[in-house]
Design a protein around this motif. Sequence first.
Motif: not given
Length: 369
Positions: A249-261
């Motif tokens: 299956y194909t999926v889309t991930a969502f979120g509110y990223p903010a932290g350091q790479q």
Amino acid sequence: MIPRARHFVAAALSSALLIVPAFTGIAHAASAAAVDSKVYAVPLAKTIAEVKRVADYWKPERLQKTDLSTPATPGSGAAASTTSSGAAAGPAAPVAAVKRTTAAAGVAPALPRKGTAANTMGKVFFRFGDKEYWCSASAVAAKNRSVVATAGHCAYDSRTAKPADYWIFVPNPGPNGSAPDGIYVGASISLHEDWSGKGDYDFDYAFVTVHRGFTWAAKDGAYVMQDIGRLQDNVGGLGLELNKKPGTYTVTAFGYPAGQQPDGTHPFDGKTLLKCRPGSTRYTVAPGRDLQKGVELTPCDFSPGASGGPWVIGYDDTRRLGSLAGVNSLTWNRDAKGRYDSVSAPYFDTTTGEVYRRAAGLTTLPNVT
């Protein structure tokens, strides 16, 4: 075993959550009934008085400050504390098992009572130790119309055996701490016993039953709560897909990223709901975190703050709906370069369905004001 030569990194997305300026631990009474279930239940706010204490903590002036938050590790605060007024006391309790055939059944997505598009995704705010944190989360369709899905580490700290305190869900959060679709106080956490007992990342998910929502209204120089009804009625709910084999299956991930790479940059500010482009999945492992059957999505450069955000199958951009198939749990730097390049979720199987069914079957207060 993870080959050392690859030098990639797995990190809990909200082992680097966002802290706002503040602990409290909560424990809850155990059931005396013998059960055959992997589901653990942890009560949060149970009475109107407890709901109002949580609500009073998150007055508009405090929510306005959450935009100034910076990433932090939940364990960086004090690990021990007395029980607070943010919830009732007692240990997590096992609950009666659900029929496996019932638990394995999928759930259809649902639109809100009014409108043609949903707003199921948002943030959860809470306290661990002496600090405040937030994660990403989503509303899930349920018979009680009151269920939120997030990561286990966004609701329960297995290292201290304490649930989060002052836990609220704010769908579709606006600028400056605004909550156009209401604030929903946590009533009970449903999770897998291996998350609560040993922090096994195969079970890093939680379904939180929430009370009816409210908004703050200014009156006579103060703020008063106004009951606005049940979560699903107001924002809709994602469906639920279980036992989906990775790679099919194909999926889309969502979120509110903010932290350091990994390279020290901060390309995301946590104020905007983002998504990784739809992609296929595969199994992954992280022995150091007891992850034996994780599901990995590549590419995805989410950073801390995206923890608990939904993985959605069949996402419809117009209706803003689809079916939940996982939640952001760990982020990976596979190529050891400057940015995270993939994210993983626990595998949602029939046991996940048991946890969800417990959350969906609870009743909450008829009014919160």
